[in-house]
Write an enzyme that holds these catalytic residues in place. Structure first.
Site, PDB file in Angstrom:
ATOM      1  N   HIS A  23       0.832  -1.401   0.035  1.00  0.00           N
ATOM      2  CA  HIS A  23       0.096  -0.084   0.090  1.00  0.00           C
ATOM      3  C   HIS A  23       0.669   1.889   0.633  1.00  0.00           C
ATOM      4  O   HIS A  23       0.690   2.324  -0.493  1.00  0.00           O
ATOM      5  CB  HIS A  23      -0.862  -0.178   1.579  1.00  0.00           C
ATOM      6  CG  HIS A  23      -1.703  -1.284   1.348  1.00  0.00           C
ATOM      7  ND1 HIS A  23      -1.900  -1.929   2.703  1.00  0.00           N
ATOM      8  CD2 HIS A  23      -2.804  -0.964   0.718  1.00  0.00           C
ATOM      9  CE1 HIS A  23      -2.795  -2.783   2.267  1.00  0.00           C
ATOM     10  NE2 HIS A  23      -3.619  -2.721   1.014  1.00  0.00           N
ATOM     11  N   LYS A  47     -15.592  -7.292   6.637  1.00  0.00           N
ATOM     12  CA  LYS A  47     -13.873  -8.316   6.588  1.00  0.00           C
ATOM     13  C   LYS A  47     -13.567  -8.735   8.284  1.00  0.00           C
ATOM     14  O   LYS A  47     -12.421  -9.385   8.518  1.00  0.00           O
ATOM     15  CB  LYS A  47     -12.893  -7.057   6.459  1.00  0.00           C
ATOM     16  CG  LYS A  47     -12.926  -8.242   5.091  1.00  0.00           C
ATOM     17  CD  LYS A  47     -11.549  -6.867   3.628  1.00  0.00           C
ATOM     18  CE  LYS A  47     -11.607  -7.027   2.445  1.00  0.00           C
ATOM     19  NZ  LYS A  47     -10.080  -6.478   2.021  1.00  0.00           N
ATOM     20  N   ARG A  98      -2.853  -5.765  -8.816  1.00  0.00           N
ATOM     21  CA  ARG A  98      -1.654  -7.045  -7.806  1.00  0.00           C
ATOM     22  C   ARG A  98      -1.370  -7.807  -8.962  1.00  0.00           C
ATOM     23  O   ARG A  98      -0.161  -7.665 -10.318  1.00  0.00           O
ATOM     24  CB  ARG A  98      -1.750  -7.598  -6.777  1.00  0.00           C
ATOM     25  CG  ARG A  98      -1.910  -6.464  -5.538  1.00  0.00           C
ATOM     26  CD  ARG A  98      -1.890  -7.026  -4.261  1.00  0.00           C
ATOM     27  NE  ARG A  98      -3.457  -7.396  -4.488  1.00  0.00           N
ATOM     28  CZ  ARG A  98      -4.662  -8.278  -3.521  1.00  0.00           C
ATOM     29  NH1 ARG A  98      -3.757  -8.783  -2.914  1.00  0.00           N
ATOM     30  NH2 ARG A  98      -5.464  -8.085  -3.749  1.00  0.00           N
ATOM     31  N   SER A 136      -3.416  -7.806   3.219  1.00  0.00           N
ATOM     32  CA  SER A 136      -3.468  -7.713   4.394  1.00  0.00           C
ATOM     33  C   SER A 136      -3.169  -9.138   5.595  1.00  0.00           C
ATOM     34  O   SER A 136      -3.211  -9.171   6.698  1.00  0.00           O
ATOM     35  CB  SER A 136      -4.072  -6.859   5.371  1.00  0.00           C
ATOM     36  OG  SER A 136      -4.429  -5.432   4.471  1.00  0.00           O
TER      37      SER A 136
HETATM   38  N1  COA Z   1      -0.006  -4.007  -1.919  1.00  0.00           N
HETATM   39  C1  COA Z   1      -0.129  -5.479  -1.346  1.00  0.00           C
HETATM   40  N2  COA Z   1      -1.811  -5.720  -0.341  1.00  0.00           N
HETATM   41  C2  COA Z   1      -3.066  -5.436  -1.320  1.00  0.00           C
HETATM   42  C3  COA Z   1      -2.352  -3.882  -2.344  1.00  0.00           C
HETATM   43  C4  COA Z   1      -0.883  -3.854  -2.462  1.00  0.00           C
HETATM   44  N3  COA Z   1      -1.060  -2.990  -3.537  1.00  0.00           N
HETATM   45  N4  COA Z   1      -3.416  -3.156  -2.771  1.00  0.00           N
HETATM   46  C5  COA Z   1      -4.701  -4.563  -2.177  1.00  0.00           C
HETATM   47  N5  COA Z   1      -3.487  -4.840  -1.362  1.00  0.00           N
HETATM   48  C6  COA Z   1      -4.535  -5.561  -0.821  1.00  0.00           C
HETATM   49  C7  COA Z   1      -5.411  -5.429   0.503  1.00  0.00           C
HETATM   50  O1  COA Z   1      -4.266  -5.144   1.866  1.00  0.00           O
HETATM   51  C8  COA Z   1      -6.438  -6.686   1.005  1.00  0.00           C
HETATM   52  O2  COA Z   1      -5.857  -7.510   1.473  1.00  0.00           O
HETATM   53  P1  COA Z   1      -7.458  -7.970   2.339  1.00  0.00           P
HETATM   54  O3  COA Z   1      -8.167  -8.268   1.732  1.00  0.00           O
HETATM   55  O4  COA Z   1      -6.338  -9.504   2.970  1.00  0.00           O
HETATM   56  O5  COA Z   1      -7.677  -7.514   3.343  1.00  0.00           O
HETATM   57  C9  COA Z   1      -7.183  -6.478  -0.537  1.00  0.00           C
HETATM   58  O6  COA Z   1      -5.624  -6.632  -1.323  1.00  0.00           O
HETATM   59  C10 COA Z   1      -7.981  -6.132  -0.820  1.00  0.00           C
HETATM   60  O7  COA Z   1      -7.568  -5.281  -1.101  1.00  0.00           O
HETATM   61  P2  COA Z   1      -8.840  -3.987  -1.913  1.00  0.00           P
HETATM   62  O8  COA Z   1      -9.601  -4.426  -3.383  1.00  0.00           O
HETATM   63  O9  COA Z   1      -7.935  -2.375  -1.747  1.00  0.00           O
HETATM   64  O10 COA Z   1      -9.848  -4.241  -0.421  1.00  0.00           O
HETATM   65  P3  COA Z   1      -9.897  -3.311   0.704  1.00  0.00           P
HETATM   66  O11 COA Z   1     -11.141  -4.422   1.748  1.00  0.00           O
HETATM   67  O12 COA Z   1      -8.380  -3.017   1.217  1.00  0.00           O
HETATM   68  O13 COA Z   1     -11.005  -2.391   0.134  1.00  0.00           O
HETATM   69  C11 COA Z   1     -12.846  -0.736  -0.533  1.00  0.00           C
HETATM   70  C12 COA Z   1     -11.984  -2.434  -0.196  1.00  0.00           C
HETATM   71  C13 COA Z   1     -12.941  -0.064   1.342  1.00  0.00           C
HETATM   72  C14 COA Z   1     -12.562   0.262  -1.055  1.00  0.00           C
HETATM   73  C15 COA Z   1     -14.287  -0.753  -0.884  1.00  0.00           C
HETATM   74  O14 COA Z   1     -14.453  -2.136  -0.519  1.00  0.00           O
HETATM   75  C16 COA Z   1     -15.259  -0.021  -0.461  1.00  0.00           C
HETATM   76  O15 COA Z   1     -15.122   0.990  -1.169  1.00  0.00           O
HETATM   77  N6  COA Z   1     -15.962  -0.528   0.082  1.00  0.00           N
HETATM   78  C17 COA Z   1     -17.012   0.801   0.269  1.00  0.00           C
HETATM   79  C18 COA Z   1     -18.496   0.463   0.400  1.00  0.00           C
HETATM   80  C19 COA Z   1     -18.715   0.617  -1.337  1.00  0.00           C
HETATM   81  O16 COA Z   1     -18.900   2.190  -1.427  1.00  0.00           O
HETATM   82  N7  COA Z   1     -19.583  -0.464  -1.548  1.00  0.00           N
HETATM   83  C20 COA Z   1     -19.481   0.115  -3.271  1.00  0.00           C
HETATM   84  C21 COA Z   1     -18.877  -0.119  -4.269  1.00  0.00           C
HETATM   85  S1  COA Z   1     -19.071  -0.223  -6.045  1.00  0.00           S
END
Ligand code: COA
Length: 168
Positions: A23, A47, A98, A136
């Protein structure tokens, strides 16, 4: 060469439970493109995060101080991301890609966000290959089982994980 981008501010949303070097790499690169980047920590109760939203925000605050990333802020939100963006008057979402499997999810996600508010644009940065396989959840699992995660998460995060495991 400087990129010419009309929008000055971008939001980098995520659960960040916890934030990792993957990140941080995205944040640093986004901060060179935009005048301001807001890391927006999503509540994301489905989550089952191990850190509360306040703890995740505090970890990131401490990290930003250490990294001296002065044009990066941290904030939190619950509910729809587009509603949060409207409130903040921000039109750019930063996402890290990724592996190929991220594409499907990101495609539907960014399309749905655009349907919800057509003024936004999602900008994808390719995750540094060193971190393209981590998440994560993986960091937490390896740490819990006694593995070394120091290549993937900063010391601040590792110390907070230690405190959590001790029941803090
Ligand atoms: N390097 C390493 N790990 C990474 C990464 C990077 N560059 N980018 C993402 N990851 C990991 C994250 O740590 C996460 O790990 P986890 O699943 O073990 O927690 C995984 O990849 C998925 O990441 P991401 O897709 O960014 O999911 P997230 O849970 O961190 O974020 C939100 C998702 C919060 C942005 C999204 O759910 C959201 O906007 N929610 C709000 C509600 C909403 O609007 N919903 C409708 C959407 S249309």
């Amino acid at each position: 060469m400087k990129l010419k981008i009309m929008e000055k501010v971008a939001v980098y949303p995520g659960t960040f439970d916890p934030i990792t070097y993957g990140h941080i790499d995205i944040v640093k690169r986004a901060s060179e493109i935009f005048e301001k980047v807001i890391i927006s920590v999503a509540e994301n109760p489905h989550k089952n995060p191990i850190f509360t939203i306040e703890e995740r925000v505090d970890i990131i605050k401490e990290l930003l101080r250490e990294l001296k990333l002065e044009n990066v802020e941290v904030d939190s939100f619950s509910g729809l991301l587009v509603d949060y963006l409207k409130k903040k008057n921000v039109r750019v979402i930063i996402r890290g890609l990724r592996v190929i499997s991220d594409f499907d999810y990101e495609f539907s996600y960014s399309s749905m966000n655009k349907k919800l508010w057509d003024e936004i644009e999602t900008l994808f940065l390719m995750t540094n290959e060193r971190y393209s396989f981590i998440s994560s959840t993986l960091i937490k699992e390896v740490f819990q089982l006694g593995g070394d995660v120091s290549d993937y998460a900063p010391e601040i995060v590792i110390n907070k994980l230690k405190e959590k495991m001790k029941g803090g």
